[in-house]
Design a protein around this motif. Structure first.
Motif, PDB file in Angstrom:
ATOM      1  N   ARG A  56     -24.239 -11.799 -33.882  1.00 52.83           N
ATOM      2  CA  ARG A  56     -24.025 -10.446 -34.431  1.00 52.83           C
ATOM      3  C   ARG A  56     -24.243  -9.497 -33.247  1.00 52.83           C
ATOM      4  N   PRO A  57     -23.205  -9.304 -32.396  1.00 50.01           N
ATOM      5  CA  PRO A  57     -23.412  -8.580 -31.135  1.00 50.01           C
ATOM      6  C   PRO A  57     -23.988  -7.179 -31.327  1.00 50.01           C
ATOM      7  N   MET A  58     -25.025  -6.871 -30.562  1.00 50.10           N
ATOM      8  CA  MET A  58     -25.649  -5.535 -30.469  1.00 50.10           C
ATOM      9  C   MET A  58     -26.292  -5.074 -31.776  1.00 50.10           C
ATOM     10  N   ILE A  59     -26.486  -5.987 -32.720  1.00 46.44           N
ATOM     11  CA  ILE A  59     -26.961  -5.527 -34.038  1.00 46.44           C
ATOM     12  C   ILE A  59     -28.365  -4.921 -33.949  1.00 46.44           C
ATOM     13  N   ARG A  60     -29.169  -5.427 -33.004  1.00 49.53           N
ATOM     14  CA  ARG A  60     -30.535  -4.884 -32.896  1.00 49.53           C
ATOM     15  C   ARG A  60     -30.685  -3.814 -31.822  1.00 49.53           C
ATOM     16  N   PHE A  88     -17.160  -6.677 -29.663  1.00 52.24           N
ATOM     17  CA  PHE A  88     -16.594  -7.796 -30.432  1.00 52.24           C
ATOM     18  C   PHE A  88     -15.914  -8.850 -29.573  1.00 52.24           C
ATOM     19  N   ALA A  89     -15.810  -8.587 -28.252  1.00 52.95           N
ATOM     20  CA  ALA A  89     -15.099  -9.545 -27.397  1.00 52.95           C
ATOM     21  C   ALA A  89     -15.835 -10.891 -27.343  1.00 52.95           C
ATOM     22  N   GLY A  90     -17.182 -10.848 -27.280  1.00 46.00           N
ATOM     23  CA  GLY A  90     -17.979 -12.076 -27.187  1.00 46.00           C
ATOM     24  C   GLY A  90     -17.887 -12.914 -28.459  1.00 46.00           C
ATOM     25  N   LEU A  91     -17.731 -12.233 -29.565  1.00 44.38           N
ATOM     26  CA  LEU A  91     -17.639 -12.927 -30.856  1.00 44.38           C
ATOM     27  C   LEU A  91     -16.382 -13.798 -30.890  1.00 44.38           C
ATOM     28  N   LYS A  92     -15.303 -13.235 -30.387  1.00 43.47           N
ATOM     29  CA  LYS A  92     -14.046 -13.989 -30.324  1.00 43.47           C
ATOM     30  C   LYS A  92     -14.208 -15.203 -29.400  1.00 43.47           C
ATOM     31  N   THR A  93     -14.938 -14.997 -28.276  1.00 42.65           N
ATOM     32  CA  THR A  93     -15.168 -16.100 -27.344  1.00 42.65           C
ATOM     33  C   THR A  93     -16.015 -17.189 -28.005  1.00 42.65           C
ATOM     34  N   SER A  94     -16.982 -16.808 -28.829  1.00 44.64           N
ATOM     35  CA  SER A  94     -17.807 -17.810 -29.547  1.00 44.64           C
ATOM     36  C   SER A  94     -16.922 -18.667 -30.440  1.00 44.64           C
ATOM     37  N   VAL A  95     -15.949 -18.034 -31.083  1.00 47.70           N
ATOM     38  CA  VAL A  95     -15.030 -18.795 -31.939  1.00 47.70           C
ATOM     39  C   VAL A  95     -14.220 -19.760 -31.068  1.00 47.70           C
ATOM     40  N   LEU A  96     -13.765 -19.266 -29.930  1.00 46.00           N
ATOM     41  CA  LEU A  96     -12.969 -20.093 -29.022  1.00 46.00           C
ATOM     42  C   LEU A  96     -13.768 -21.322 -28.566  1.00 46.00           C
ATOM     43  N   TYR A  97     -15.032 -21.116 -28.154  1.00 48.59           N
ATOM     44  CA  TYR A  97     -15.874 -22.233 -27.694  1.00 48.59           C
ATOM     45  C   TYR A  97     -16.103 -23.251 -28.806  1.00 48.59           C
ATOM     46  N   LEU A  98     -16.325 -22.735 -30.003  1.00 51.73           N
ATOM     47  CA  LEU A  98     -16.543 -23.637 -31.142  1.00 51.73           C
ATOM     48  C   LEU A  98     -15.335 -24.545 -31.341  1.00 51.73           C
ATOM     49  N   LEU A  99     -14.152 -23.942 -31.307  1.00 51.45           N
ATOM     50  CA  LEU A  99     -12.929 -24.722 -31.526  1.00 51.45           C
ATOM     51  C   LEU A  99     -12.736 -25.759 -30.421  1.00 51.45           C
ATOM     52  N   LYS A 100     -13.099 -25.360 -29.192  1.00 49.37           N
ATOM     53  CA  LYS A 100     -12.910 -26.229 -28.032  1.00 49.37           C
ATOM     54  C   LYS A 100     -13.915 -27.364 -28.016  1.00 49.37           C
ATOM     55  N   ASP A 157     -15.742  -2.871 -26.076  1.00 44.65           N
ATOM     56  CA  ASP A 157     -14.627  -3.723 -25.631  1.00 44.65           C
ATOM     57  C   ASP A 157     -13.556  -3.787 -26.721  1.00 44.65           C
ATOM     58  N   ASP A 158     -13.467  -4.895 -27.447  1.00 46.31           N
ATOM     59  CA  ASP A 158     -12.406  -5.042 -28.452  1.00 46.31           C
ATOM     60  C   ASP A 158     -12.720  -4.233 -29.716  1.00 46.31           C
ATOM     61  N   ALA A 159     -11.671  -3.795 -30.382  1.00 50.33           N
ATOM     62  CA  ALA A 159     -11.841  -3.182 -31.702  1.00 50.33           C
ATOM     63  C   ALA A 159     -12.008  -4.295 -32.741  1.00 50.33           C
ATOM     64  N   ALA A 160     -12.571  -3.945 -33.903  1.00 50.93           N
ATOM     65  CA  ALA A 160     -12.796  -4.945 -34.950  1.00 50.93           C
ATOM     66  C   ALA A 160     -11.471  -5.592 -35.370  1.00 50.93           C
ATOM     67  N   GLY A 161     -10.434  -4.773 -35.541  1.00 51.27           N
ATOM     68  CA  GLY A 161      -9.134  -5.311 -35.954  1.00 51.27           C
ATOM     69  C   GLY A 161      -8.557  -6.249 -34.902  1.00 51.27           C
ATOM     70  N   GLU A 162      -8.776  -5.885 -33.653  1.00 50.80           N
ATOM     71  CA  GLU A 162      -8.303  -6.713 -32.539  1.00 50.80           C
ATOM     72  C   GLU A 162      -8.987  -8.083 -32.595  1.00 50.80           C
TER      73      GLU A 162
END
Ligand code: KG4
Ligand code: ZN
Length: 340
Positions: free
Chosen positions: A202-206, A214-226, A162-167
């Motif tokens: 740590r998405p897909m690390i295992r 990386f898209a889900g990681l960004k969403t986790s940050v969003l939920y935390l802030l909300k 999905d998203d690139a790391a820089g994105e």
């Protein structure tokens, strides 16, 4: 052999002149006109605005690089230009300029893949790299692990789904209202923060592959802030440090695993996110402890983010093989993938 490199795929107008001789490459002159100030007010790159600014800047940037190098057009042996991937209107400025110079100066032309340029920047400091080489390419649009068994041969080992790391860095910076470009802002914030404060995934690390998400990681940050902070009194430094650590952990773990599987002799870190100090440090440490005898190559900061020197270096390798394009047929290709 003297190569003029031109890069206009995104928000930097760049020209560079290098000399390649028996594999050794030296930078004679280089110039970058950055559009960061222009795009800052929009919170990201506006393609049409970027293209217009490239039109204005491209000739002065090339003229500056030529003057600094004290070279005449007749001294140039070939012209290398990024012809994809990137923003189509931005790419076309560089490509049309390079085609015009190729025609007017009677010089061979080389249309280059931007990602190949990022990878080739590593040969600046290390002219005699031994293959096989594993490349972790992390930029605003790409996150890929690529295996090179020889020059010009690229095999895709893994990529983001999905998203690139820089994105992801840019989106998290936006959520925290840190401004554009996001990656460097997150890095600076993270220096004051606690990377263990928030346990981001740590998405897909295992997973038993070398792909990323990386898209889900960004969403986790969003939920935390909300949820936790209702967008108020956000501990931005801790969020940045924890987020950055999560991205770095996944990138490093997958790269080390791929390097072990393919028995590589060197690892290259390339692309804009390769400028990230935590990623540079962690990858270096893990290679030392997990992969004895494997070399680690990362370009200096100015050659990690977009520049024309990397394009000139990649152009040099193509020129050695007489792998030229024609000014009559070369076109910008915004979706050109180096590997499929
Ligand atoms: O390679 P690049 O300059 O342009 C593309 O080809 O996309 O990469 C730009 C990306 C952006 O997402 C930017 O936020 C990120 O690289 N970046 C960083 C850092 N410097 C640039 N990300 C994290 N830490 C940095 N220090
Ligand atoms: Zn780039």
């Amino acid at each position: 052999m003297i190569i003029l490199g031109i890069e206009t795929s995104c928000d930097e107008t760049a020209a560079s002149i290098i000399r390649g001789s028996r594999g050794k490459i030296t930078v004679i002159s280089h110039a970058v006109s950055s559009q960061i100030k222009t795009h800052r007010r929009y919170g990201g790159v506006v393609p049409e605005v970027a293209a217009r600014q490239h039109v204005t800047s491209i000739i002065p940037v090339i003229a500056y690089a030529m003057a600094k190098a004290k070279l005449k057009p007749s001294d140039i042996n070939a012209i290398a230009v990024t012809s994809g991937p990137g923003l189509i209107t931005a790419l076309r400025v560089g490509v049309q300029t390079a085609k015009t110079l190729s025609y007017a100066w009677h010089k061979p032309l080389i249309g280059l893949n931007h990602i190949e340029g990022h990878i080739c920047a590593s040969w600046l400091k290390h002219p005699q790299l031994k293959f096989p080489i594993l490349c972790l390419v992390v930029s605003g649009g790409h996150t890929e692990i690529i295996l090179m068994r020889q020059h010009g041969q690229y095999q895709l080992i893994g990529r983001t789904r999905d998203d690139a790391a820089g994105e992801a860095f840019d989106k998290v910076a936006k959520l925290l209202k840190l401004g554009y470009p996001g990656g460097p802002k997150v890095q600076v914030m993270a220096r004051q923060g606690d990377p263990d404060r928030f346990a981001f995934p740590r998405p897909m690390i295992r997973d038993n592959n070398f792909d990323f998400s990386f898209a889900g990681l960004k969403t986790s940050v969003l939920y935390l802030l909300k949820r936790e902070f209702h967008y108020k009194k956000i501990p931005s430094a801790d969020v940045c440090a924890s987020f950055q650590q999560a991205v770095v952990d996944v990138l490093v773990a997958k790269t080390i695993a791929a390097a072990k599987k393919f028995g590589v002799r060197n690892i290259i870190l390339a692309g804009g996110v390769a400028a990230n100090e935590q990623l540079r440090k962690t990858l270096s440490k893990e290679i030392k402890s997990e992969l004895r005898g494997v070399g680690y190559i990362v370009p200096s900061l100015e050659f990690c983010t977009d520049n024309a020197t990397m394009i000139a270096v990649a152009g040099y390798f193509h020129a050695l093989k007489k792998d030229f394009s024609s000014w009559e047929t070369l076109e910008a290709d915004p979706n050109w993938e180096l590997v499929n």
